[in-house]
Design a protein around this motif. Structure first.
Motif, mmCIF file in Angstrom:
data_model
loop_
_atom_site.group_PDB
_atom_site.id
_atom_site.type_symbol
_atom_site.label_atom_id
_atom_site.label_comp_id
_atom_site.label_asym_id
_atom_site.label_seq_id
_atom_site.Cartn_x
_atom_site.Cartn_y
_atom_site.Cartn_z
ATOM 1 N N MET A 1 0.839 -1.206 0.000
ATOM 2 C CA MET A 1 0.000 0.000 0.000
ATOM 3 C C MET A 1 0.863 1.240 0.000
ATOM 4 O O MET A 1 1.723 1.393 0.847
ATOM 5 C CB MET A 1 -0.904 -0.023 1.241
ATOM 6 C CG MET A 1 -1.853 1.146 1.280
ATOM 7 S SD MET A 1 -3.000 1.073 2.650
ATOM 8 C CE MET A 1 -2.224 2.187 3.785
ATOM 9 N N ILE A 2 0.636 2.087 -0.967
ATOM 10 C CA ILE A 2 1.443 3.310 -1.096
ATOM 11 C C ILE A 2 0.495 4.520 -1.022
ATOM 12 O O ILE A 2 0.189 5.162 -2.037
ATOM 13 C CB ILE A 2 2.210 3.330 -2.441
ATOM 14 C CG1 ILE A 2 2.867 1.986 -2.738
ATOM 15 C CG2 ILE A 2 3.244 4.439 -2.447
ATOM 16 C CD1 ILE A 2 3.983 1.603 -1.791
ATOM 17 N N ARG A 41 -5.165 3.339 -0.296
ATOM 18 C CA ARG A 41 -4.308 2.603 -1.237
ATOM 19 C C ARG A 41 -4.536 3.078 -2.661
ATOM 20 O O ARG A 41 -3.601 3.223 -3.441
ATOM 21 C CB ARG A 41 -4.645 1.120 -1.110
ATOM 22 C CG ARG A 41 -3.925 0.214 -2.060
ATOM 23 C CD ARG A 41 -4.237 -1.245 -1.742
ATOM 24 N NE ARG A 41 -5.574 -1.644 -2.121
ATOM 25 C CZ ARG A 41 -5.960 -1.923 -3.364
ATOM 26 N NH1 ARG A 41 -5.111 -1.808 -4.349
ATOM 27 N NH2 ARG A 41 -7.190 -2.300 -3.625
ATOM 28 N N LEU A 42 -5.804 3.317 -2.995
ATOM 29 C CA LEU A 42 -6.136 3.768 -4.353
ATOM 30 C C LEU A 42 -5.985 5.271 -4.511
ATOM 31 O O LEU A 42 -6.257 5.830 -5.568
ATOM 32 C CB LEU A 42 -7.567 3.345 -4.695
ATOM 33 C CG LEU A 42 -7.798 1.828 -4.774
ATOM 34 C CD1 LEU A 42 -9.287 1.500 -4.774
ATOM 35 C CD2 LEU A 42 -7.121 1.241 -5.993
ATOM 36 N N ARG A 43 -5.557 5.911 -3.436
ATOM 37 C CA ARG A 43 -5.437 7.375 -3.421
ATOM 38 C C ARG A 43 -6.756 8.038 -3.832
ATOM 39 O O ARG A 43 -6.767 9.026 -4.562
ATOM 40 C CB ARG A 43 -4.263 7.837 -4.278
ATOM 41 C CG ARG A 43 -2.927 7.369 -3.697
ATOM 42 C CD ARG A 43 -1.732 8.064 -4.274
ATOM 43 N NE ARG A 43 -0.525 7.661 -3.531
ATOM 44 C CZ ARG A 43 0.490 8.458 -3.266
ATOM 45 N NH1 ARG A 43 0.491 9.709 -3.655
ATOM 46 N NH2 ARG A 43 1.525 8.016 -2.584
ATOM 47 N N TYR A 46 -7.447 11.474 0.626
ATOM 48 C CA TYR A 46 -6.199 12.120 1.017
ATOM 49 C C TYR A 46 -6.376 12.772 2.392
ATOM 50 O O TYR A 46 -6.332 13.993 2.506
ATOM 51 C CB TYR A 46 -5.789 13.196 0.003
ATOM 52 C CG TYR A 46 -5.309 12.670 -1.330
ATOM 53 C CD1 TYR A 46 -3.942 12.644 -1.625
ATOM 54 C CD2 TYR A 46 -6.197 12.225 -2.296
ATOM 55 C CE1 TYR A 46 -3.479 12.177 -2.860
ATOM 56 C CE2 TYR A 46 -5.740 11.765 -3.523
ATOM 57 C CZ TYR A 46 -4.385 11.743 -3.803
ATOM 58 O OH TYR A 46 -3.931 11.289 -5.014
#
Lengths: 280, 796
Positions: A1-2, A41-43, A46
């Motif tokens: 996860m970014i 994870r899916l941005r 925010y």
């Protein structure tokens, strides 16, 4: 996860958590992460700050009270579905919790998180609605009927935290069923039906039906509920359930078209009511 | 330590099956060995590419197109370059003179259009997710953050989504040269005569939906350089092919490039590719002089792992009134996506020889047009061309049965090649070397309880049960063991299909095996050890198998097309035979006898009629010491061998599926699934069982669950696993599996390959079952995946 960057706070008290949330419009509550982590994870989200409520004493535990079961917001689905108090006092909650996602998610995802996320495709909002639960927040109590305002929009003010849920015990004579229609075990419900039915002398005295994924919020199938009153088990139940889609506004999406969802609502409501009434 | 499977479920199945070779306790081959590689793979105590850490490692992230088709007006990377931790940002334009074009190794026709395929788009994006820029940063998070700061100005162009429309004059173009990539035709026999006045004509169109291969391990690439030589690690199936292709693409001399496939977590064909990310990671490490690494996210993978299937199949069948097939005519549109990747145009051709299935006929014609669309390129996906072909013929044979009111099994019986007719050259020109369709079918029918289920079906129909029962059959074959090099050459493929193996006895008597195959979940370390153990007479645990690194395994053609055992296992066996031959000469020298006087048994050479002997371990030490070698024998007991098969191998089998269709909701649930496969001799029944189970899951997934969906603008909607449904164990029935055993004659092991059989067989079996349940409703097709909604709409 970014995910994108965020600050993280794990407050020691409910008040500290509320203050942190109230002071930052972009702050989000992190409970089990079942819904929030995929968004990060899916941005698609925010948040500036995640307020981790997992260590707040007030949100934990499942308590067997006289006329209701109190389920702490941080109780995981797995804790809920195995809780003797839930199984005895409000088995519909356990039945529905057992259908949530997969075992790994059920060990992380929380009862309160699922309700506060207010996703109409989630299994528990329809159950809370059907059982006329009361949401206990850091500041007040909100009936389930007033809690689900719109898609992913619960009636929580900035800084207000869901602490737990009072699930009324419906007492003897009631039967329950959660009918979930999904294509794979881990998939979301295309349509789900939560049914509580009180039977006496071979006929239905009272029914409460909540529908999953039939609109931007979970909905009560009021027309069916009134049509079922006093109805004998059998063909009449099917007729009563033909009104299940009345007043709903299901979407058309990748998983189903709206007319198919309406059709499913009828079939599944019939099945749920029969099952809740103890009829195979 | 490796254990045998003590529960013996598999062993028992073998024992109970009269047709299978008797298990022999002294032999390793045939034992249900647990896989020696599993402990490290399952525990993750191994080197997956993403685990690789290098000093000064930088992280790469790609900015990807949110549109299916657009002109790139400008890419502004200046803000991203100023972000914290960012080392470099490049647009496609920035690397345009250096990035080259991704290769296509299979130009199937002389006039095929192979468009330039820049790893990063420069002027135009042609599929959603195509890379337009990249960021190199000190960590993955900062790299991803910087992507948000890249400003790309797109001028939208119309998407090209439908193949038939794409071929019209009015269609927007994917490439200036037009949307037709190639047309490839093939015909045998007099097709017009076969169709003229045919008593029965069946004409159907089937859609092979686009699938997204979903390996458990996402793609990952790492690259480094010392300024002169380069090393690339990639989660790939094809380190050897990749090295050659990357040398040709990047200009890095082949001898300066080492490619490593560390342990790889699944591929299913999706890692049989030369990817943009591999080329770009090499380019970035060359430009920056620093090691770089990229690992895709699952959503990034759904967009940009090459996709599979995506064909529109028009199949016509002419038959006699008794159901005997006269001929089959196939017209295929195959969606190439936006570019031709490594074997993109060859995939439908692998099916060209399979649309006739196991059936005899007088004529066959095949016509395939590859079409460009603004979608991710397609390429090999488990079965690659063969599942598509098998689906069409097995579906249409059921239609023929329905048309003639015959049992689908009976129609097949009237047409299939009888076991005494092998070897049989089919109308498509392949010579099926062995098989026994009757035996596999009989066994499947009996395990399935066919008659009883037919009776139940009839009963449910009679009483109008809302839950109807359908029964589907698939008597499939496939061609695998890819492939005879001469055949690949005749089909214009850019390389051969041989395989290499190397067997080295170490001084201490242990054995190191180097294979040119590149396992990514298949269990080669175990199966190869079993072959070597029997051949050399050494203990199973004394054997190590290494693979996947071009610095260690210097020759190889890698793993795809169910080729590894059939070709690579054979190469290892051949190398063992050479080692034994060398050992025999040394033993004869040492024991002072003629090589012909020696008999080899259980790892030792014995002088016939005496007690005088030498073990192969003793000989290995002697060959290492080299104190007393016979004339012409070099030190060490080791050998290399290659194997190039003379023919494909042809696994076959009969699969039966019973499915319950809830006519009120449209939900279809598999009630019983029987798979009887004939994969020839079996090295390890447990591995075969695992391959069949996984294959079935994947084939059933195409029938019922998976579909890549694009919206009208060409956006991919199924970018997460919430939208792209993959069945798990919870959704699948218990599989009843069994085997018959007709050994392949094209290799001395008698093996055929099993990697794709389950996938190829199961998709038509399941859909045939769904359609069979619905025939009383006048339904003769449901488009895959057979979702509840599609079924419900079909019977309304």
């Amino acid at each position: 996860m970014i995910p994108a960057q965020f600050d993280y706070l794990r407050p020691g008290s409910l008040q500290e958590a509320s203050e942190a949330l109230a002071s930052d419009e972009e702050a989000k509550v992190l409970a089990g992460g079942q819904s929030l982590l995929p968004l990060l994870r899916l941005r698609l989200a925010y948040p500036s700050l995640l307020v981790d409520v997992s260590r707040l004493e007030e949100l934990t535990g499942i308590l067997d009270e006289r006329d209701h079961v109190f389920i702490g917001a941080m109780a995981t689905h797995d804790e809920v579905l195995r809780s003797p108090a839930v199984i005895a006092g409000c088995p519909l909650v356990a039945l529905a919790a057992a259908t949530v996602a997969d075992p790994a998610v059920r060990h992380r995802g929380t009862f309160g998180g699922s309700l506060a996320h207010a996703d109409p495709a989630g299994d528990l909002p329809a159950v809370a609605l059907a059982l006329e639960c009361v949401m206990v927040t850091s500041t007040r109590q909100i009936p389930a009927a007033d809690f689900f305002l719109d898609y992913l929009e619960p009636a929580l003010e900035p800084g207000e935290i869901l602490v737990g849920v009072k699930v009324p015990k419906l007492g003897p004579g009631w039967g329950f069923h959660y009918e979930k229609f999904h294509r794979t075990a881990q998939a979301w419900a295309i349509v789900g039906v939560a049914a509580a039915v009180r039977r006496a002398n071979g006929s239905i005295q009272e029914a409460r039906i909540g529908l999953t994924n039939m609109g931007p919020t979970p909905v009560r199938a009021r027309a069916v509920e009134s049509a079922l009153q006093g109805v004998e088990l059998g063909e009449a139940v099917r007729q009563a359930c033909a009104e299940a889609a009345e007043g709903t506004s299901p979407t058309s999406d990748l998983h189903a078209q709206a007319d198919y969802r309406r059709h499913l609502a009828q079939v599944l409501t019939h099945r749920a009511v029969n099952a809740a009434a103890g009829r195979p | 330590m490796t254990e045998e499977l003590d529960a013996g479920v598999v062993a028992q199945q073998i024992a109970e099956s009269g047709q299978l070779s008797e298990p022999d306790s002294t032999r390793e081959v045939g034992k249900a060995r647990r896989r020696k590689e599993d402990a490290r793979l399952l525990a993750g105590r191994t080197t997956w590419t993403d685990n690789i850490q290098l000093p000064g490692l930088l992280h790469v992230a790609f900015k990807r197109s949110p549109m299916a088709h657009a002109r790139i007006v400008g890419v502004d990377v200046s803000a991203a370059r100023d972000m914290p931790g960012v080392v470099a940002v490049f647009s496609g334009q920035d690397v345009a003179d250096e990035q080259g074009s991704l290769p296509c190794a299979w130009p199937v026709t002389e006039d095929i259009v192979i468009p330039d395929h820049p790893p990063m788009a420069v002027r135009e994006v042609r599929y959603p997710g195509e890379a337009v820029a990249c960021v190199v940063a000190t960590d993955r998070y900062l790299a991803a953050d910087a992507l948000d700061a890249i400003d790309v100005d797109y001028e939208p162009l119309p998407p090209v989504l439908d193949m038939a429309e794409a071929l019209t004059e009015a269609s927007p173009k994917v490439h200036e040269s037009g949307n037709r990539a190639f047309t490839w035709t093939f015909a045998q026999g007099d097709i017009d005569a076969a169709f003229r006045d045919a008593p029965v004509l069946i004409d159907r169109t089937y859609v092979q939906q686009r699938l997204i291969p979903t390996a458990m391990e996402p793609r990952a690439v790492a690259a480094t350089t010392d300024g002169e030589s380069f090393t690339l690690w990639s989660s790939t199936q094809i380190p050897h092919v990749l090295r050659v292709m990357l040398a040709l693409t990047t200009g890095i001399p082949e001898h300066r490039l080492r490619v490593v496939a560390p342990d790889v977590g699944g591929g299913f064909g999706s890692k049989l590719q030369v990817t943009a990310e591999e080329v770009l990671c090499l380019l970035l490490t060359r430009r920056l002089g620093k090691p770089v690494k990229w690992t895709e996210s699952r959503s990034e993978g759904n967009l940009t792992v090459h996709h599979g299937r995506d064909q529109v199949q028009h199949i016509a069948l002419a038959a006699e009134a008794d159901g005997r097939v006269r001929g089959v005519k196939v017209e295929l549109l195959a969606d190439m996506g936006a570019y031709l990747m490594l074997v993109t145009p060859g995939v439908p051709l692998l099916g060209a020889f399979m649309f006739n299935g196991i059936y005899k006929m007088d004529a066959y014609s095949f016509d395939c047009t590859g079409v460009f669309t603004t979608k991710m390129p397609t390429d090999a996906y488990r079965g690659a061309g063969r599942p598509e072909a098998t689906y069409a013929i097995e579906r249409v044979m059921d239609e023929l049965a329905a048309e003639l009111n015959l049992d689908p099994i009976e129609v097949r019986r009237r047409n299939w090649i009888r076991h005494e007719e092998f070897p049989y050259t089919t109308i498509a020109g392949l010579t099926y070397d062995s098989g026994n369709y009757e035996a596999a079918t009989e066994k499947a029918l009996s395990l399935f309880g066919y008659d009883k289920l037919r009776a139940e079906q009839s009963d449910r129909r009679d009483r109008g049960d809302p839950v109807q029962l359908g029964i589907g059959v698939s008597t499939y074959t496939e061609m695998c063991g890819l492939a005879p090099s001469r055949v690949l050459g005749s089909l214009s493929y850019g390389a051969g299909g041989w395989e290499h193996g190397s067997v080295r006895m170490l001084p201490t008597g242990k054995v190191e095996v180097v294979t040119g195959t590149s396992p990514h979940g298949q269990g080669h370390e175990t199966a190869w050890s079993q072959i070597v153990a029997d051949s050399l007479g050494v203990p199973f645990d004394d054997i190590a198998v290494v693979h996947g690194d071009t610095a260690i395994s210097h020759k190889g053609m890698d793993t795809y097309g169910s080729r590894s055992l059939v070709v690579g296992g054979m190469a290892v066996l051949r190398a063992c035979e050479k080692v034994k031959e060398k050992a025999r000469r040394l033993a004869a020298h040492t024991l002072e006898c003629s090589p012909d006087d020696l008999e080899f048994s259980q790892g030792a050479f014995k002088v016939k009629g005496t007690e005088s002997s030498k073990t192969i371990q003793e000989l290995a030490l002697a060959a290492f010491a080299a104190h007393d070698l016979p004339e012409g024998v070099e030190p060490r007991l080791d050998a290399d061998a290659t194997f190039d098969p003379e023919n494909f191998s042809f696994p076959h089998g009969t699969h039966l599926c019973a499915i319950e269709v809830d006519t009120e909701t449209g939900m279809a649930r598999i009630r019983k699934y029987v798979a009887v496969d004939d994969v020839g001799h079996v090295i390890n029944p447990l591995i075969v069982e695992g391959q069949v189970h996984g294959g079935l899951a994947q084939g059933i997934a195409q029938a019922l669950y998976e579909e890549a969906v694009h919206d009208a603008e060409g956006n991919l909607l199924t970018t997460t696993m919430a939208d792209y449904l993959i069945p798990t164990a919870a959704d699948l029935p218990d599989f009843v599996t069994d085997r018959t055993e007709s050994p392949a004659t094209s290799n001395p092991l008698g093996v055929k390959g099993v990697g794709e059989a389950g996938t190829i067989a199961s998709t038509p079996a399941v859909v045939n079952a769904v359609v069979d349940a619905l025939r009383p409703h006048g339904v003769h097709d449901i488009q895959m995946p057979c979702t509840p909604e599609r079924i419900w709409r079909a019977i309304r």
